[in-house]
Design a protein around this motif. Structure first.
Motif, PDB file in Angstrom:
ATOM      1  N   ARG A   1      36.707 -30.421 -75.150  1.00  0.00           N
ATOM      2  CA  ARG A   1      37.038 -29.015 -74.938  1.00  0.00           C
ATOM      3  C   ARG A   1      36.929 -28.293 -76.274  1.00  0.00           C
ATOM      4  O   ARG A   1      37.247 -28.859 -77.322  1.00  0.00           O
ATOM      5  CB  ARG A   1      38.465 -28.882 -74.393  1.00  0.00           C
TER       6      ARG A   1
ATOM      7  N   THR B   1      36.648 -23.978 -78.163  1.00  0.00           N
ATOM      8  CA  THR B   1      36.602 -22.533 -77.987  1.00  0.00           C
ATOM      9  C   THR B   1      36.009 -21.889 -79.226  1.00  0.00           C
ATOM     10  O   THR B   1      35.830 -22.535 -80.266  1.00  0.00           O
ATOM     11  CB  THR B   1      38.005 -21.958 -77.684  1.00  0.00           C
TER      12      THR B   1
ATOM     13  N   TRP C   1      35.590 -14.938 -78.109  1.00  0.00           N
ATOM     14  CA  TRP C   1      35.179 -14.722 -76.714  1.00  0.00           C
ATOM     15  C   TRP C   1      33.808 -14.078 -76.588  1.00  0.00           C
ATOM     16  O   TRP C   1      33.113 -14.273 -75.595  1.00  0.00           O
ATOM     17  CB  TRP C   1      36.226 -13.912 -75.963  1.00  0.00           C
TER      18      TRP C   1
ATOM     19  N   THR D   1      31.399 -17.241 -76.576  1.00  0.00           N
ATOM     20  CA  THR D   1      31.617 -18.444 -75.769  1.00  0.00           C
ATOM     21  C   THR D   1      30.430 -18.742 -74.856  1.00  0.00           C
ATOM     22  O   THR D   1      30.057 -19.904 -74.680  1.00  0.00           O
ATOM     23  CB  THR D   1      32.908 -18.324 -74.940  1.00  0.00           C
TER      24      THR D   1
ATOM     25  N   VAL E   1      33.338 -25.665 -72.937  1.00  0.00           N
ATOM     26  CA  VAL E   1      33.781 -24.429 -73.595  1.00  0.00           C
ATOM     27  C   VAL E   1      34.915 -23.786 -72.801  1.00  0.00           C
ATOM     28  O   VAL E   1      34.791 -23.550 -71.596  1.00  0.00           O
ATOM     29  CB  VAL E   1      32.615 -23.444 -73.749  1.00  0.00           C
ATOM     30  N   ARG E   2      36.004 -23.482 -73.484  1.00  0.00           N
ATOM     31  CA  ARG E   2      37.161 -22.823 -72.881  1.00  0.00           C
ATOM     32  C   ARG E   2      37.273 -21.416 -73.472  1.00  0.00           C
ATOM     33  O   ARG E   2      37.762 -21.233 -74.586  1.00  0.00           O
ATOM     34  CB  ARG E   2      38.442 -23.617 -73.167  1.00  0.00           C
ATOM     35  N   PRO E   3      36.812 -20.385 -72.751  1.00  0.00           N
ATOM     36  CA  PRO E   3      36.750 -19.042 -73.334  1.00  0.00           C
ATOM     37  C   PRO E   3      38.082 -18.310 -73.406  1.00  0.00           C
ATOM     38  O   PRO E   3      38.198 -17.327 -74.131  1.00  0.00           O
ATOM     39  CB  PRO E   3      35.780 -18.318 -72.388  1.00  0.00           C
ATOM     40  N   ASN E   4      39.104 -18.778 -72.679  1.00  0.00           N
ATOM     41  CA  ASN E   4      40.322 -17.975 -72.532  1.00  0.00           C
ATOM     42  C   ASN E   4      41.522 -18.512 -73.300  1.00  0.00           C
ATOM     43  O   ASN E   4      42.665 -18.253 -72.920  1.00  0.00           O
ATOM     44  CB  ASN E   4      40.687 -17.861 -71.052  1.00  0.00           C
TER      45      ASN E   4
ATOM     46  N   ALA F   1      39.622 -19.564 -81.725  1.00  0.00           N
ATOM     47  CA  ALA F   1      38.863 -18.386 -81.305  1.00  0.00           C
ATOM     48  C   ALA F   1      38.608 -17.485 -82.512  1.00  0.00           C
ATOM     49  O   ALA F   1      38.180 -17.951 -83.560  1.00  0.00           O
ATOM     50  CB  ALA F   1      39.615 -17.663 -80.193  1.00  0.00           C
TER      51      ALA F   1
ATOM     52  N   GLN G   1      42.947 -15.421 -75.074  1.00  0.00           N
ATOM     53  CA  GLN G   1      42.486 -14.448 -76.051  1.00  0.00           C
ATOM     54  C   GLN G   1      42.651 -13.062 -75.441  1.00  0.00           C
ATOM     55  O   GLN G   1      42.707 -12.897 -74.234  1.00  0.00           O
ATOM     56  CB  GLN G   1      41.013 -14.683 -76.383  1.00  0.00           C
TER      57      GLN G   1
END
Length: 318
Positions: free
Chosen positions: A119, A121, A124, A127, A139-142, A155, A196
């Motif tokens: 995982r 990031t 944003w 991403t 990918v973890r965008p949040n 981030a 984010q």
């Protein structure tokens, strides 16, 4: 003493570079001793940032002596990192060195293959690009940051401060981390899983599309109960045809688009008004405060109350 090496590459983002220097250099143990030895390492003695030149005392070979390596982000013009840098990071990972990235530094770790199967990031805005260039990365965008144990990513630049404080807390406990946070004028309590501050933009629709009028109508009527049948009727289509055309032109379903539109409206109201949760739930068309809390958290990763509190805290500290 724990050694932190900050890797500076040409066109390094100044704030990303200063973040670990600020946090780790300020950290003090309970007896007053410095908690970390911080070194700026670079492939050459002088490295260019966006606004000034950095003179690095240590070369890339000094990464071999580090307990933690921090990789800041670089501007787009930097291009791909050199193979000497990538190999130095791979060797450090093989030795078990802790390696963390700030913002776009995740692209350097991904290029070295250190994020494959993990995982991760980044900012944003980037991403989608990270996921496209490195499909082996989850990918973890949040989220603000991700801790895989040895490999960590964060981030944007402010989230890099959160990550550095998190590492201080992991190394030396909450008291040392809290003192470091106070010296940096930062809150300590932003957890990595917190979303984010993303404005959840709606999928674009081709100009002149038959969907443009109905989407504008939907946004003007978010407070109403909007069924698929109602939306399809606005276009003079059957539900099946409307759903097919909608997915073709937006890449998502009508109901998913509607949910994002409602979350987008709720974010605006949470940021710019003092309206209560019940009122915002009604204005954004969620039906009930319970449904609002559940669906808002599903999309953003945090509750409406936490989003509002964190957004305002962020504004006070920037």
């Amino acid at each position: 003493m724990h050694t932190v090496a900050v890797l500076a590459i040409d066109h390094v983002v100044p704030f990303d570079l200063s973040t670990p220097l600020e946090v780790f250099s300020r950290a003090r143990l309970p007896d007053g001793r410095e908690a970390y030895r911080v070194r700026v390492c670079a492939p050459r003695s002088e490295v260019y940032s966006e606004s000034f030149t950095i003179r690095a005392e240590w070369g890339v070979d000094a990464l071999a002596e580090a307990d933690t390596i921090i990789v800041p982000g670089c501007a787009e013009k930097a291009g791909p990192p050199g193979e000497d840098i990538l190999q130095a990071l791979r060797s450090a990972a093989e030795r078990g060195t802790r390696i963390a990235s700030i913002c776009g530094g995740a692209f350097v770790l991904a290029a070295a293959g250190l994020l494959d199967g993990l995982r991760a990031t980044t900012h944003w805005l980037a991403t989608d690009l990270l996921a496209r260039l490195h499909p082996a990365v989850d990918v973890r965008p949040n989220v603000l940051y991700v801790d895989n144990g040895q490999i960590l990513t964060s981030a944007g630049a402010a989230a890099g401060i959160d990550l550095c404080l998190y590492m201080v807390r992991r190394d030396h406990g909450s008291a040392v981390a809290a003192h470091t946070a106070r010296l940096s004028v930062m809150p300590l309590e932003r957890e990595g899983g917190q979303a984010q501050f993303i404005v959840h933009e709606l999928p674009p629709v081709p100009r002149g599309s038959v969907l443009e009028p109905v989407l504008a109508w939907i946004q003007d009527n978010l407070g109403r109960e909007l069924a698929l049948q109602t939306m399809a009727a606005r276009c003079g289509m059957s539900e099946r045809t409307f759903s097919r055309r909608f997915r073709e032109q937006t890449g998502t379903t009508p109901l998913q688009w509607l949910l994002r539109a409602r979350v987008h409206r709720a974010q605006y109201l949470l940021e710019n008004t003092d309206h209560g949760i019940d009122r915002i739930a009604q204005q954004a068309g969620f039906g009930s405060p319970t449904a609002f809390r559940e669906r808002f958290k599903r999309v953003t990763g945090i509750t409406p109350q936490s989003y509002r509190a964190s957004y305002r805290e962020s504004n006070r500290t920037t």
